[in-house]
Design a protein around this motif. Structure first.
Motif, PDB file in Angstrom:
ATOM      1  N   GLU A  33     -10.237 -13.196  22.931  1.00 57.42           N
ATOM      2  CA  GLU A  33      -9.309 -12.119  22.596  1.00 57.42           C
ATOM      3  C   GLU A  33      -8.324 -11.869  23.729  1.00 57.42           C
ATOM      4  OE1 GLU A  33      -8.979 -10.964  19.708  1.00 57.42           O
ATOM      5  OE2 GLU A  33      -7.613  -9.276  20.048  1.00 57.42           O
ATOM      6  N   LEU A  47      -4.069  -4.525  16.535  1.00 58.50           N
ATOM      7  CA  LEU A  47      -5.368  -4.127  15.989  1.00 58.50           C
ATOM      8  C   LEU A  47      -5.441  -2.608  16.089  1.00 58.50           C
ATOM      9  CD1 LEU A  47      -8.085  -4.812  14.784  1.00 58.50           C
ATOM     10  CD2 LEU A  47      -8.975  -5.164  17.101  1.00 58.50           C
ATOM     11  N   GLN A  48      -5.488  -1.945  14.945  1.00 59.57           N
ATOM     12  CA  GLN A  48      -5.485  -0.483  14.915  1.00 59.57           C
ATOM     13  C   GLN A  48      -6.890   0.026  14.626  1.00 59.57           C
ATOM     14  OE1 GLN A  48      -2.994   0.480  16.428  1.00 59.57           O
ATOM     15  NE2 GLN A  48      -1.304   1.041  15.089  1.00 59.57           N
ATOM     16  N   LEU A  49      -7.010   1.291  14.260  1.00 61.25           N
ATOM     17  CA  LEU A  49      -8.340   1.870  14.092  1.00 61.25           C
ATOM     18  C   LEU A  49      -9.159   1.147  13.024  1.00 61.25           C
ATOM     19  CD1 LEU A  49      -8.065   5.764  14.169  1.00 61.25           C
ATOM     20  CD2 LEU A  49      -8.667   4.187  15.999  1.00 61.25           C
ATOM     21  N   HIS A  50      -8.545   0.888  11.886  1.00 61.41           N
ATOM     22  CA  HIS A  50      -9.302   0.419  10.717  1.00 61.41           C
ATOM     23  C   HIS A  50      -9.074  -1.041  10.391  1.00 61.41           C
ATOM     24  CE1 HIS A  50      -9.501   4.701   9.959  1.00 61.41           C
ATOM     25  NE2 HIS A  50      -8.195   4.743   9.989  1.00 61.41           N
ATOM     26  N   ALA A  51      -8.015  -1.622  10.909  1.00 63.10           N
ATOM     27  CA  ALA A  51      -7.621  -2.955  10.466  1.00 63.10           C
ATOM     28  C   ALA A  51      -6.497  -3.452  11.358  1.00 63.10           C
ATOM     29  CB  ALA A  51      -7.134  -2.880   9.016  1.00 63.10           C
ATOM     30  N   TYR A  52      -6.058  -4.685  11.101  1.00 64.13           N
ATOM     31  CA  TYR A  52      -4.881  -5.199  11.781  1.00 64.13           C
ATOM     32  C   TYR A  52      -3.650  -4.585  11.137  1.00 64.13           C
ATOM     33  CZ  TYR A  52      -7.859  -8.755  13.907  1.00 64.13           C
ATOM     34  OH  TYR A  52      -8.839  -9.409  14.625  1.00 64.13           O
ATOM     35  N   LYS A  80      -2.750  -2.789   0.720  1.00 60.61           N
ATOM     36  CA  LYS A  80      -3.292  -1.866  -0.300  1.00 60.61           C
ATOM     37  C   LYS A  80      -2.180  -1.290  -1.166  1.00 60.61           C
ATOM     38  CE  LYS A  80      -7.312  -0.776   2.446  1.00 60.61           C
ATOM     39  NZ  LYS A  80      -8.658  -0.606   1.972  1.00 60.61           N
ATOM     40  N   TRP A  95      -3.087  -2.959   6.594  1.00 63.94           N
ATOM     41  CA  TRP A  95      -4.395  -3.446   6.178  1.00 63.94           C
ATOM     42  C   TRP A  95      -4.486  -4.959   6.015  1.00 63.94           C
ATOM     43  CZ3 TRP A  95      -7.892   0.473   6.147  1.00 63.94           C
ATOM     44  CH2 TRP A  95      -7.411   1.772   5.988  1.00 63.94           C
ATOM     45  N   ALA A  97      -5.445  -8.685   6.626  1.00 64.56           N
ATOM     46  CA  ALA A  97      -6.477  -9.402   7.383  1.00 64.56           C
ATOM     47  C   ALA A  97      -5.828 -10.417   8.310  1.00 64.56           C
ATOM     48  CB  ALA A  97      -7.431 -10.110   6.423  1.00 64.56           C
ATOM     49  N   LEU A  98      -6.435 -10.616   9.479  1.00 67.53           N
ATOM     50  CA  LEU A  98      -5.931 -11.624  10.416  1.00 67.53           C
ATOM     51  C   LEU A  98      -5.922 -12.997   9.761  1.00 67.53           C
ATOM     52  CD1 LEU A  98      -4.987 -12.318  13.298  1.00 67.53           C
ATOM     53  CD2 LEU A  98      -7.396 -12.677  13.891  1.00 67.53           C
ATOM     54  N   SER A  99      -6.956 -13.245   8.967  1.00 66.12           N
ATOM     55  CA  SER A  99      -7.072 -14.555   8.325  1.00 66.12           C
ATOM     56  C   SER A  99      -5.954 -14.778   7.313  1.00 66.12           C
ATOM     57  CB  SER A  99      -8.439 -14.699   7.646  1.00 66.12           C
ATOM     58  OG  SER A  99      -8.700 -13.570   6.838  1.00 66.12           O
ATOM     59  N   ASP A 422      -4.710   8.982  12.194  1.00 65.94           N
ATOM     60  CA  ASP A 422      -5.267   8.424  10.951  1.00 65.94           C
ATOM     61  C   ASP A 422      -5.237   6.901  10.948  1.00 65.94           C
ATOM     62  OD1 ASP A 422      -4.174  11.289   9.400  1.00 65.94           O
ATOM     63  OD2 ASP A 422      -6.177  10.488   9.014  1.00 65.94           O
ATOM     64  N   TYR A 423      -4.323   6.303  11.768  1.00 63.36           N
ATOM     65  CA  TYR A 423      -4.198   4.846  11.753  1.00 63.36           C
ATOM     66  C   TYR A 423      -4.225   4.223  13.149  1.00 63.36           C
ATOM     67  CZ  TYR A 423      -2.805   4.945   6.845  1.00 63.36           C
ATOM     68  OH  TYR A 423      -2.790   5.115   5.482  1.00 63.36           O
ATOM     69  N   ALA A 425      -4.564   3.264  17.063  1.00 57.95           N
ATOM     70  CA  ALA A 425      -5.593   3.216  18.111  1.00 57.95           C
ATOM     71  C   ALA A 425      -5.179   3.959  19.373  1.00 57.95           C
ATOM     72  CB  ALA A 425      -5.920   1.759  18.438  1.00 57.95           C
TER      73      ALA A 425
END
Lengths: 556, 99
Positions: A33, A47-52, A80, A95, A97-99, A422-423, A425
């Motif tokens: 990383e 990279l935030q609290l819940h997701a990328y 979303k 939201w 995904a990195l992938s 809320d989002y 980091a």
């Protein structure tokens, strides 16, 4: 608008392939990383609290309807079902995904979009007046210069690892709608002071938000246009060599200017510029002309001379249409046309968010009413720059049908807010619920028209991504003894009379801050004279009456 | 008599590498999306488990850290939001659509 040629497409494709490989090697564990983080940041991936979070660039805020449709599809297929328009004219997805990032970047690249340099210690997206090219008060269209800056700054080998992020904004009008004086470099196209009537650049340096807000200092007011890139190069080179790298909170160019003083800083930049082989940086006139051609005025079919009266009649019959015209419609340099802002601030809504369905609906309206072009504003709204006045009523009805007709642009309710705790980091408090409650408190459109123009900015931490320092009313969310606490600042301005907002005293709880904002607004309504706006009144009376309204009489 | 201090209780959390989803260290060297599955630890056990958890940063998770819990919930609002999701209903959230 500018269209990517084969060279642009090739470098975006190369970058996408390169990042795809980097993602694959990170997912397999081949790179760790610490090695991957600077690489993903340079491709706009946080990279935030819940997701990328992916931040996609909208160069100087200009988009085609088809690009907006692709953004909508990305939101639907990989996120979303919504995206968030930002205070730097970009779009963010919360939201993905990195992938999925490599596939997303490929699909964006198909329509000339990318996430290059939307993060990291490099030159970021250059932002612009959202009415660029159509503003009635414009000296010259800033977009060709914004495009030149984009080409010069993308993958610039010398400026890929700056001490810190670097933000440029440019305006070409008498009214500054791009907040240029709050940027690391702010550029203003204006008549040169030599009386020749020629247009050149005023160059402001060292503006910014964050822990140490600063209004940019005028470095020079006489930069000839043909020297723009070499002078920017001199500024960046001076910053790159002398900016601090030992403390990321002291690494912006504004700190360097504080340390050196304006005169010494200017002397270093000028020395760098004089020593430079400028012909290797400055662009020949023919190339400037080639790029400018992309921004040539569109075909504006004449509009009937009876249109103004028709619009006047319609607005007299319908107060809701009248309110929308007052707030959301802007003067245009071509007679019979208008710029129209679509507010992404519905009552009680999340500022700047738009769903897939909304983006697709707007794209259709952009094709029908704005010759396929729209702008993202740094106030987190969307703007249609080429609307015929005889189609304003039809556009308004169409916006009503999709719930996008809120007539609050530039008024209470048109709140600028960062994503907050809320989002994000980095955040220390939530900003969105505060924005929603204030919006709901001021839901009466008649009331907000009566209050008049006012800017309201909310930041969820000291990094000030909500630009609270520049708000007529600014709110900063912090943490105090484990609870969210909110500071209220007043009197900021992001326009050509730029000012940093002033503290009002002790902070407020999440419950108290909304009442505090209402107290401030009521104090303004009591104090104002004639047609003064909020900021006019503030400039006349100062902060003391507002402090007293909030906290009681101040001691002698 | 000496007064014994009760060490604060913690859980270990991270973000899943592939998609960034918040995960919690649960028993048997695994990670779960549910806060309720999290191992609650303190003192030396916490330190030992953190070392093991950080080994998963190669290719499983990102940003391993521990945070305090109190009365069965994250003690700090930031960690509560990580556990429960945004406190605001974005327009397309299932809860928003139900209203």
């Amino acid at each position: 608008m500018y269209r990517y040629d084969e060279f642009d497409a090739a470098i975006v494709a190369d970058r996408t392939r390169e990042f795809s490989d980097q993602v694959a090697r990170r997912l397999s564990g081949e790179i760790d990383e610490d090695s991957f983080k600077p690489l993903r940041l340079m491709n706009g991936v946080y990279l935030q609290l819940h997701a990328y979070m992916l931040r996609v660039a909208v160069p100087y805020g200009e988009l085609s309807a088809n690009q907006l449709r692709r953004m909508a599809r990305i939101a639907k297929d990989y996120d979303k079902g919504y995206g968030h328009f930002t205070t730097r004219q970009n779009i963010q997805y919360n939201w993905i995904a990195l992938s999925d990032m490599p596939k997303v970047l490929e699909e964006l690249a198909e329509v000339g979009l990318h996430a290059i340099q939307t993060s990291g210690n490099c030159i970021r997206n250059t932002t612009c007046d959202p009415l660029a090219g159509v503003a009635a008060d414009e000296y010259e269209d800033p977009r060709p210069w914004a495009e030149l800056i984009r080409q010069w700054s993308t993958f610039h080998p010398e400026f890929t690892f700056l001490p810190r992020k670097f933000k440029i904004a440019i305006t070409g009008a008498t009214k500054d709608r791009a907040a240029v004086q709050f940027h690391d470099v702010g550029l203003e196209l204006a008549p040169l002071p030599d009386g020749s009537g020629e247009i050149g650049f005023k160059v402001y340096v060292g503006g910014g938000m964050g822990r140490t807000p600063r209004v940019g200092r005028l470095l020079r007011d006489d930069l000839r246009k043909e020297h723009l890139l070499s002078y920017l190069e001199a500024i960046l080179r001076t910053y790159n060599m002398q900016g601090r790298r030992d403390n990321k909170y002291k690494a912006r160019i504004k700190i360097l200017m504080d340390a050196l003083g304006v005169e010494a800083f200017r002397a270093k930049v000028d020395a760098e510029w004089e020593a430079m082989e400028r012909t290797t940086v400055d662009v020949p006139a023919e190339e400037v002309a080639r790029i400018t051609d992309y921004f040539a005025p569109l075909d504006y079919a004449p509009v009937s001379t009876g249109t103004a009266q028709e619009v006047a009649d319609l607005r007299a019959q319908d107060p809701a249409f009248d309110a929308w015209l007052n707030a959301n419609v802007h003067a245009h340099k071509v007679e019979g046309y208008a710029g129209v802002t679509i507010s992404l601030k519905p009552v009680g809504g999340i500022p700047g968010d738009a769903t897939t369905d909304e983006m697709e609906a707007v794209a259709d309206l952009v094709d029908r009413y704005s010759q396929g072009i729209l702008r993202v504003t740094h106030e987190q709204n969307l703007l249609l720059p080429h609307v015929r006045q005889d189609q304003l009523h039809a556009l308004w009805l169409a916006l009503q049908a999709v719930g996008l007709e809120t007539p609050n642009v530039g008024h209470m309710g048109d709140i600028i807010a960062c994503p907050g705790l809320d989002y994000c980091a980095l955040a220390t408090a939530r900003s969105i619920p505060i924005a929603q409650e204030i919006s709901a408190r001021f839901k009466d459109m008649t009331r907000i028209q009566d209050i008049g123009p006012v800017t309201l900015n909310i930041s969820g931490c000291i990094n000030a991504c909500g630009h609270h320092h520049a708000g007529n009313i600014g709110i900063l969310g912090l943490e105090k003894a484990g609870d969210e606490a909110y500071q209220l600042v007043l009197g900021g301005a992001a326009d050509e009379r730029a000012a940093v907002a002033q503290q009002t005293g002790r902070g407020f709880s999440a419950e108290g801050i909304v009442d505090a904002v209402e107290t401030v607004v009521e104090a303004y309504m009591e104090l104002r004279e004639g047609s003064e706006t909020f900021i006019d009144t503030f400039r006349r009376v100062g902060i003391t009456p507002f402090k007293e309204a909030l906290h009681g009489p101040t001691s002698a | 008599m000496s007064k014994k201090t009760v060490p604060a209780l913690h859980v270990i959390s991270a973000n899943r590498l592939t998609d960034g989803v918040v995960v919690y260290r649960c028993g048997e060297c695994t990670w779960s999306e549910a806060f309720s599955d999290a191992l609650v630890l303190s003192g030396e056990s916490l330190e030992d488990e953190l070392v093991l958890a950080k080994a998963d940063e190669v290719s499983g998770v990102v940003g391993v850290y521990s945070h305090e819990v109190s009365d069965g919930a994250p003690a700090h609002i930031r960690d509560r939001i990580r556990a429960e999701g945004p406190t605001v209903l974005y327009k397309t959230s299932p809860s928003a659509k139900a209203h």
